[in-house]
Motif scaffolding. Structure first.
Motif, PDB file in Angstrom:
ATOM      1  N   VAL A 289       0.844  -1.202   0.000  1.00  0.00           N
ATOM      2  CA  VAL A 289       0.000   0.000   0.000  1.00  0.00           C
ATOM      3  C   VAL A 289       0.878   1.251   0.000  1.00  0.00           C
ATOM      4  N   GLU A 290       0.515   2.208  -0.842  1.00  0.00           N
ATOM      5  CA  GLU A 290       1.196   3.502  -0.873  1.00  0.00           C
ATOM      6  C   GLU A 290       0.298   4.567  -0.257  1.00  0.00           C
ATOM      7  N   PRO A 291       0.903   5.662   0.217  1.00  0.00           N
ATOM      8  CA  PRO A 291       0.103   6.745   0.806  1.00  0.00           C
ATOM      9  C   PRO A 291      -0.965   7.238  -0.170  1.00  0.00           C
ATOM     10  N   GLY A 292      -2.174   7.426   0.360  1.00  0.00           N
ATOM     11  CA  GLY A 292      -3.276   7.917  -0.467  1.00  0.00           C
ATOM     12  C   GLY A 292      -4.113   6.833  -1.095  1.00  0.00           C
ATOM     13  N   GLU A 293      -3.625   5.592  -1.110  1.00  0.00           N
ATOM     14  CA  GLU A 293      -4.400   4.506  -1.703  1.00  0.00           C
ATOM     15  C   GLU A 293      -5.513   4.066  -0.749  1.00  0.00           C
ATOM     16  N   SER A 294      -6.547   3.492  -1.334  1.00  0.00           N
ATOM     17  CA  SER A 294      -7.697   3.037  -0.564  1.00  0.00           C
ATOM     18  C   SER A 294      -7.463   1.618  -0.051  1.00  0.00           C
ATOM     19  N   VAL A 295      -7.769   1.407   1.220  1.00  0.00           N
ATOM     20  CA  VAL A 295      -7.674   0.087   1.850  1.00  0.00           C
ATOM     21  C   VAL A 295      -9.010  -0.232   2.501  1.00  0.00           C
TER      22      VAL A 295
ATOM     23  N   ALA B 138      -2.529   0.731   8.410  1.00  0.00           N
ATOM     24  CA  ALA B 138      -2.735   1.379   7.108  1.00  0.00           C
ATOM     25  C   ALA B 138      -2.916   2.884   7.267  1.00  0.00           C
ATOM     26  N   GLU B 139      -3.621   3.299   8.305  1.00  0.00           N
ATOM     27  CA  GLU B 139      -3.790   4.728   8.563  1.00  0.00           C
ATOM     28  C   GLU B 139      -2.452   5.410   8.828  1.00  0.00           C
ATOM     29  N   ARG B 140      -1.567   4.733   9.534  1.00  0.00           N
ATOM     30  CA  ARG B 140      -0.274   5.314   9.904  1.00  0.00           C
ATOM     31  C   ARG B 140       0.607   5.609   8.694  1.00  0.00           C
ATOM     32  N   ILE B 141       0.416   4.900   7.592  1.00  0.00           N
ATOM     33  CA  ILE B 141       1.219   5.176   6.405  1.00  0.00           C
ATOM     34  C   ILE B 141       0.477   6.064   5.406  1.00  0.00           C
ATOM     35  N   GLY B 142      -0.651   6.616   5.830  1.00  0.00           N
ATOM     36  CA  GLY B 142      -1.356   7.581   4.999  1.00  0.00           C
ATOM     37  C   GLY B 142      -2.333   6.997   4.001  1.00  0.00           C
ATOM     38  N   ALA B 143      -2.759   5.756   4.213  1.00  0.00           N
ATOM     39  CA  ALA B 143      -3.776   5.174   3.335  1.00  0.00           C
ATOM     40  C   ALA B 143      -5.153   5.721   3.691  1.00  0.00           C
ATOM     41  N   ARG B 144      -6.068   5.650   2.736  1.00  0.00           N
ATOM     42  CA  ARG B 144      -7.469   6.003   2.980  1.00  0.00           C
ATOM     43  C   ARG B 144      -8.182   4.715   3.396  1.00  0.00           C
ATOM     44  N   VAL B 145      -8.441   4.611   4.674  1.00  0.00           N
ATOM     45  CA  VAL B 145      -8.943   3.348   5.227  1.00  0.00           C
ATOM     46  C   VAL B 145     -10.455   3.395   5.386  1.00  0.00           C
ATOM     47  N   ASN B 146     -11.095   2.363   4.863  1.00  0.00           N
ATOM     48  CA  ASN B 146     -12.527   2.151   5.085  1.00  0.00           C
ATOM     49  C   ASN B 146     -12.715   0.789   5.741  1.00  0.00           C
ATOM     50  N   THR B 147     -13.724   0.685   6.573  1.00  0.00           N
ATOM     51  CA  THR B 147     -13.959  -0.573   7.274  1.00  0.00           C
ATOM     52  C   THR B 147     -15.401  -1.026   7.129  1.00  0.00           C
ATOM     53  N   ILE B 148     -15.567  -2.335   7.165  1.00  0.00           N
ATOM     54  CA  ILE B 148     -16.879  -2.926   7.401  1.00  0.00           C
ATOM     55  C   ILE B 148     -16.729  -3.688   8.719  1.00  0.00           C
TER      56      ILE B 148
ATOM     57  N   THR C 115       6.696   5.010  -4.632  1.00  0.00           N
ATOM     58  CA  THR C 115       7.430   5.435  -3.436  1.00  0.00           C
ATOM     59  C   THR C 115       8.046   4.227  -2.742  1.00  0.00           C
ATOM     60  N   LYS C 116       9.091   4.479  -1.976  1.00  0.00           N
ATOM     61  CA  LYS C 116       9.698   3.401  -1.208  1.00  0.00           C
ATOM     62  C   LYS C 116       8.810   3.050  -0.008  1.00  0.00           C
ATOM     63  N   PRO C 117       8.799   1.785   0.400  1.00  0.00           N
ATOM     64  CA  PRO C 117       8.069   1.436   1.631  1.00  0.00           C
ATOM     65  C   PRO C 117       8.614   2.232   2.809  1.00  0.00           C
ATOM     66  N   VAL C 118       7.744   2.540   3.750  1.00  0.00           N
ATOM     67  CA  VAL C 118       8.153   3.381   4.880  1.00  0.00           C
ATOM     68  C   VAL C 118       9.176   2.688   5.785  1.00  0.00           C
ATOM     69  N   SER C 119       9.234   1.374   5.748  1.00  0.00           N
ATOM     70  CA  SER C 119      10.150   0.630   6.609  1.00  0.00           C
ATOM     71  C   SER C 119      11.276   0.022   5.786  1.00  0.00           C
ATOM     72  N   PHE C 120      12.512   0.342   6.160  1.00  0.00           N
ATOM     73  CA  PHE C 120      13.671  -0.303   5.527  1.00  0.00           C
ATOM     74  C   PHE C 120      13.757  -1.758   5.963  1.00  0.00           C
ATOM     75  N   TYR C 121      13.528  -2.000   7.238  1.00  0.00           N
ATOM     76  CA  TYR C 121      13.645  -3.351   7.793  1.00  0.00           C
ATOM     77  C   TYR C 121      12.680  -4.320   7.116  1.00  0.00           C
ATOM     78  N   LEU C 122      11.506  -3.847   6.722  1.00  0.00           N
ATOM     79  CA  LEU C 122      10.474  -4.704   6.139  1.00  0.00           C
ATOM     80  C   LEU C 122      10.334  -4.530   4.637  1.00  0.00           C
ATOM     81  N   ASP C 123      11.274  -3.840   4.008  1.00  0.00           N
ATOM     82  CA  ASP C 123      11.243  -3.602   2.557  1.00  0.00           C
ATOM     83  C   ASP C 123      11.394  -4.942   1.834  1.00  0.00           C
ATOM     84  N   LEU C 124      10.377  -5.309   1.049  1.00  0.00           N
ATOM     85  CA  LEU C 124      10.368  -6.624   0.414  1.00  0.00           C
ATOM     86  C   LEU C 124      11.506  -6.799  -0.585  1.00  0.00           C
ATOM     87  N   SER C 125      11.949  -5.732  -1.226  1.00  0.00           N
ATOM     88  CA  SER C 125      13.039  -5.879  -2.184  1.00  0.00           C
ATOM     89  C   SER C 125      14.314  -6.360  -1.496  1.00  0.00           C
TER      90      SER C 125
END
Length: 418
Positions: free
Chosen positions: A119-125, A141-151, A260-270
């Motif tokens: 997920v990138e910032p601004g994307e819907s989750v 998801a909210e902490r990285i700037g995603a647009r979060v919706n819930t059911i 954009t790069k993932p916010v976490s270096f430690y958890l960067d999948l690449s």
């Protein structure tokens, strides 16, 4: 000259010893915190029956595997062990995904790895919340700037395919989160059909299987799951600290084409993909120091699962859970999840007995029977008792032990007259 040199030698080295003693004394005088007395005593850890929602008891075979000598995290022998782990995870998840590995951390780290990379910032989750793990995923998801919706489903409930499609059609998310085994409420959420819906709406399907994998059927590829993760300390009976995770080709295409790069270096999948040999490159580059002894334990726990066989493990957990549920109902206790098909076979939620303080019950059982069960978590706090019977702990003998402890607690704990 000889006498003179010997005298000089003795004088010089005596002076050195004197100076070092003075230096050491001066240094010691600057220490204001004395050595802790507690660390001058041997370590003692009691044995307990770990029948809460996790961690589970660790069999001696897995403990012994973790006690093997520590070698370098970039040594070829470790890479071979990591390859074995990948194969075991692919079997456990029922997937052929090349991007399969174990995050160095607990299930929470795998949850963040999935969300931070996909997920990138601004994307819907879209998060299907039917317990605490949906709540946690939404917050991440909210902490990285995603647009979060819930059911949101009531505690003990789940969502229909129609409800899922309605929400997907409305919010058009980049990712949908579902907890397969919701250990806070004891719900086993149906997965069939959701993956196909996600693909219809061009959405990645993320599933949390921390409390369910190995104890209930999951078919990652067949069910169209794009990202699946679990933890080592539940059905696998390994110590906490490693978190198997797998990414589909669809997930990888999105992750490796992000702007954009993932916010976490430690958890960067690449980086993780290279360390685990999932990216096809000829050499692996240092990213972090992998927990090698935890890898030993995880490999051994996967070996145990392979020896029993997935289908046998699923059947055993289901039969033991049904035996447990029947025993609870014969005692007059009620199960929190009303629909039998929705009951998680690894973690059972029992309606908190009326008139009792659930904390007194769990404390009494721990003190009297050396046995851990738990109260509720998140939306189920104060509503339930939770009993986990996972991996080696899932047996009729252990069910009988829990039932006897509960009977004893209900007999001796205070019950209000209201």
């Amino acid at each position: 000259c000889r006498i003179t040199s010997e005298v000089w030698f003795l004088w010089f080295h005596g002076s050195l010893r004197f100076c070092f003693a003075c230096y050491t004394a001066g240094k010691m005088s600057s220490i204001s915190v004395p050595p802790p007395k507690c660390l001058q005593k041997p370590l003692t850890v009691p044995y307990r029956h770990m029948f809460g929602p996790g961690p589970s008891n660790v069999p001696s075979r897995i403990l012994e595997a973790g006690a093997n000598p520590v070698i370098g995290h970039m040594h070829p022998e470790i890479f071979e062990i990591m390859n074995d782990i990948k194969s075991g995870i692919q079997y456990m998840f029922q997937t052929q995904n090349k991007m399969t590995l174990a995050v160095s951390g607990t299930g929470h780290s795998a949850m963040e790895c999935a969300i931070f990379n996909a997920v990138e910032p601004g994307e819907s989750v879209l998060v299907a919340v039917n317990g605490i793990w949906g709540e946690r995923a939404a917050e991440m998801a909210e902490r990285i700037g995603a647009r979060v919706n819930t059911i949101v489903a009531p505690p003990g409930g789940c969502f229909t395919i129609e409800e899922m499609e309605k929400a997907l059609s409305k919010h058009r998310p980049a990712l949908l989160f579902v907890a397969h085994g919701e250990s806070s409420t004891g719900v086993l959420h149906p997965l069939d059909g959701i993956g196909q819906l996600c693909h219809k709406y061009n959405c990645l399907f993320l599933v949390d299987s921390v409390a369910s994998i190995g104890g209930a059927p999951v078919y990652m590829d067949q069910q169209g799951i794009d990202i699946l993760y679990t933890g080592s300390q539940k059905v696998l009976n390994a110590p906490p600290g490693t978190a198997p995770i797998s990414f589909s080709e669809r997930a990888c295409q999105k992750i490796f084409s992000r702007r954009t790069k993932p916010v976490s270096f430690y958890l960067d999948l690449s980086w993780l993909a290279n360390y685990w040999g999932c990216d096809g490159k000829p050499s692996r580059v240092y990213h972090h120091t992998g927990p090698v002894t935890a890898f030993y334990s995880l490999r051994e726990s996967l070996s145990v699962l392979v020896e029993e066989g997935l289908e046998n493990s699923w059947e055993r957990h289901l039969k033991v859970a049904e035996y447990f549920h029947a025993g609870l109902e014969s005692m007059g206790l009620k199960l929190f999840v009303k629909e039998k098909r929705l009951r998680l076979p690894t973690v059972t939620t029992i309606v908190a007995p009326y008139g009792y303080d659930w904390k007194e019950i769990t404390s009494f059982i721990m003190k009297t029977h050396n046995l851990e069960i738990s109260g509720g978590l998140g939306p189920s706090v104060g509503l339930v008792l939770r009993v986990g019977l996972m991996g080696c702990n899932s047996s009729r003998e252990n069910v009988d032990m829990v039932l006897a402890a509960l009977k004893d607690a209900l007999k001796h704990c205070h019950k209000s007259k209201v």
